[in-house]
Design a protein around this motif. Structure first.
Motif, PDB file in Angstrom:
ATOM      1  N   PRO A  17       0.810  -1.210   0.000  1.00  0.00           N
ATOM      2  CA  PRO A  17       0.000   0.000   0.000  1.00  0.00           C
ATOM      3  C   PRO A  17       0.848   1.267   0.000  1.00  0.00           C
ATOM      4  O   PRO A  17       1.933   1.295   0.560  1.00  0.00           O
ATOM      5  CB  PRO A  17      -0.800  -0.125   1.300  1.00  0.00           C
ATOM      6  N   THR A  18       0.340   2.298  -0.634  1.00  0.00           N
ATOM      7  CA  THR A  18       0.938   3.616  -0.551  1.00  0.00           C
ATOM      8  C   THR A  18      -0.062   4.523   0.136  1.00  0.00           C
ATOM      9  O   THR A  18      -1.253   4.236   0.143  1.00  0.00           O
ATOM     10  CB  THR A  18       1.252   4.180  -1.943  1.00  0.00           C
ATOM     11  N   SER A  19       0.413   5.608   0.725  1.00  0.00           N
ATOM     12  CA  SER A  19      -0.544   6.444   1.428  1.00  0.00           C
ATOM     13  C   SER A  19      -0.109   7.896   1.491  1.00  0.00           C
ATOM     14  O   SER A  19       1.045   8.240   1.263  1.00  0.00           O
ATOM     15  CB  SER A  19      -0.774   5.908   2.843  1.00  0.00           C
ATOM     16  N   LEU A  27       4.944   9.141   0.961  1.00  0.00           N
ATOM     17  CA  LEU A  27       5.909   8.047   0.957  1.00  0.00           C
ATOM     18  C   LEU A  27       5.548   7.178  -0.239  1.00  0.00           C
ATOM     19  O   LEU A  27       4.488   6.561  -0.274  1.00  0.00           O
ATOM     20  CB  LEU A  27       5.822   7.243   2.250  1.00  0.00           C
ATOM     21  N   GLY A  28       6.427   7.179  -1.254  1.00  0.00           N
ATOM     22  CA  GLY A  28       6.115   6.511  -2.503  1.00  0.00           C
ATOM     23  C   GLY A  28       6.279   5.012  -2.452  1.00  0.00           C
ATOM     24  O   GLY A  28       6.677   4.430  -1.441  1.00  0.00           O
ATOM     25  N   ALA A  29       5.988   4.377  -3.584  1.00  0.00           N
ATOM     26  CA  ALA A  29       5.959   2.915  -3.651  1.00  0.00           C
ATOM     27  C   ALA A  29       7.315   2.281  -3.401  1.00  0.00           C
ATOM     28  O   ALA A  29       7.392   1.124  -3.002  1.00  0.00           O
ATOM     29  CB  ALA A  29       5.426   2.477  -5.013  1.00  0.00           C
ATOM     30  N   VAL A  51      -4.899   9.216   2.735  1.00  0.00           N
ATOM     31  CA  VAL A  51      -5.122   8.364   1.567  1.00  0.00           C
ATOM     32  C   VAL A  51      -4.195   7.152   1.620  1.00  0.00           C
ATOM     33  O   VAL A  51      -3.006   7.294   1.915  1.00  0.00           O
ATOM     34  CB  VAL A  51      -4.873   9.148   0.264  1.00  0.00           C
ATOM     35  N   ALA A  52      -4.724   5.982   1.304  1.00  0.00           N
ATOM     36  CA  ALA A  52      -3.919   4.761   1.178  1.00  0.00           C
ATOM     37  C   ALA A  52      -4.284   4.070  -0.131  1.00  0.00           C
ATOM     38  O   ALA A  52      -5.463   3.868  -0.421  1.00  0.00           O
ATOM     39  CB  ALA A  52      -4.152   3.822   2.348  1.00  0.00           C
ATOM     40  N   GLY A  63       4.656   0.227  -0.095  1.00  0.00           N
ATOM     41  CA  GLY A  63       3.530   1.128  -0.162  1.00  0.00           C
ATOM     42  C   GLY A  63       3.945   2.573  -0.286  1.00  0.00           C
ATOM     43  O   GLY A  63       5.059   2.942   0.024  1.00  0.00           O
ATOM     44  N   ALA A  64       3.030   3.384  -0.807  1.00  0.00           N
ATOM     45  CA  ALA A  64       3.244   4.816  -0.857  1.00  0.00           C
ATOM     46  C   ALA A  64       2.238   5.462   0.071  1.00  0.00           C
ATOM     47  O   ALA A  64       1.096   5.051   0.129  1.00  0.00           O
ATOM     48  CB  ALA A  64       3.075   5.331  -2.284  1.00  0.00           C
TER      49      ALA A  64
END
Length: 338
Positions: free
Chosen positions: A45-47, A55-57, A220-221, A322-323
């Protein structure tokens, strides 16, 4: 007569089986089979959280203040998008005692989001969700073939959950699931899911909510359900572009939080293709697909050109992680505690 011989001693009990070997992955994550040679692991997940810090992928780090009352494209991929309204806001962090750490931050938050998805049956879904109305999401469904300028004729209904108690409601429209859930009195989450990904947006109170007038923000995630970086249409948008599958993290502009009064200004410089203005969406239609790097109607699009980015490049050791987009209130809280 002589005494009988003493009985033979009982045989020893069988030895217990040897303990199982610990899994090769950390205890917090169940072990998983190795991917076939040449394949990429699925993205984590990215968020985007709080006063927007991303915080990117691949672990890319950058901040994005945004212009006040401006809508930006966060994620754009084939038949799915997420746009967000950025609003400037001043808030405080830290305690109220004389020796407590304290900061005043002139930053920004995501205050509304606008989902758009095209279903397998070519119906268009639009979902609007606002930080200050966490128990309500507005869903509009347009029939297949409906003209863009006739969107106002779409079927419209509200998704509603309890204001205080755990509760949820969901609707499946073709292959797209829309869900609104009240987790507890301080948090509710809306999500859209198709076969490729799930995007969750949570309404949460700012840190030190009483000092900050109980105002709310949206976090956002993005949770890929498959390796979307390998798709014919690579994602884009402020955070979507980090799903480029190259194993390189690119760190961009960050804000300075060392003082007691902070004015945020970073706009993703160095970590995003182009400039912030390239991601602006018209306020007249916050569900619009139109911006420089749009992917919504694309049938083929390559990932971004990471070599052209001017931020700090570093090899990622987390694969496609994740981002996230984190807010100033969360970041400052960590620094105040430190």
């Amino acid at each position: 007569s002589p005494s009988p011989p003493p009985p033979s001693p009982s045989p020893p009990p069988p030895s217990p089986p040897p303990p199982s070997l610990p899994p090769s992955t950390p205890p917090s994550a169940p072990p998983s089979p190795s991917p076939p040679a040449g394949s990429r692991p699925p993205a984590a997940p990215t968020s985007i959280t709080g006063d927007p810090h991303l915080l990117g992928a691949h672990g890319d780090r950058f901040a994005f203040r945004g212009r006040n009352s401006t809508v930006y494209a966060l994620l754009s991929t084939r038949h799915f998008l997420l746009n967000a309204l950025f609003v400037a806001q001043t808030f405080v962090m830290g305690g109220v005692c004389k020796t407590c750490g304290h900061k005043t931050v002139h930053g920004s938050f995501i205050k509304a989001v606008y989902f758009r998805a095209l279903t397998a049956a070519s119906q268009t879904l639009r979902v609007e969700y606002r930080a200050e109305e966490p128990s309500r999401a507005l869903l509009r469904v347009s029939a297949a073939g409906a003209l863009e300028e006739m969107a106002f004729l779409a079927t419209e209904r509200e998704l509603l959950v309890s204001i205080t108690k755990p509760d949820s409601v969901e609707e499946l429209i073709d292959d797209v699931m829309v869900r609104l859930a009240r987790k507890h009195s301080r948090e509710a989450v809306v999500s859209l899911r198709n076969d490729d990904l799930e995007v969750q947006v949570a309404s949460r109170y700012l840190g030190r909510s009483e000092q900050n007038a109980r105002r709310k923000r949206l976090d956002v995630a993005i949770n890929p359900l498959k390796d979307i970086s390998a798709a014919k249409v690579a994602p884009h948008g402020l955070i979507g572009q980090t799903f480029d599958g190259d194993g390189v993290a690119v760190d961009g502009a960050l804000d300075d939080y060392s003082g007691k009064e902070v004015f945020t200004k970073a706009m993703g410089e160095g970590a995003i293709e182009g400039v912030a203005a390239d991601y602006v969406i018209s306020r007249a239609d916050p569900f619009s697909t139109a911006f420089k790097y749009t992917r919504f109607h694309a049938t083929r699009a390559a990932p971004r050109d990471v070599a052209a980015l001017t931020g700090v490049h570093r090899e990622s050791d987390i694969g496609m992680a994740g981002a996230t987009m984190r807010g100033d209130d969360a970041l400052v809280a960590e620094r105040v505690r430190a």
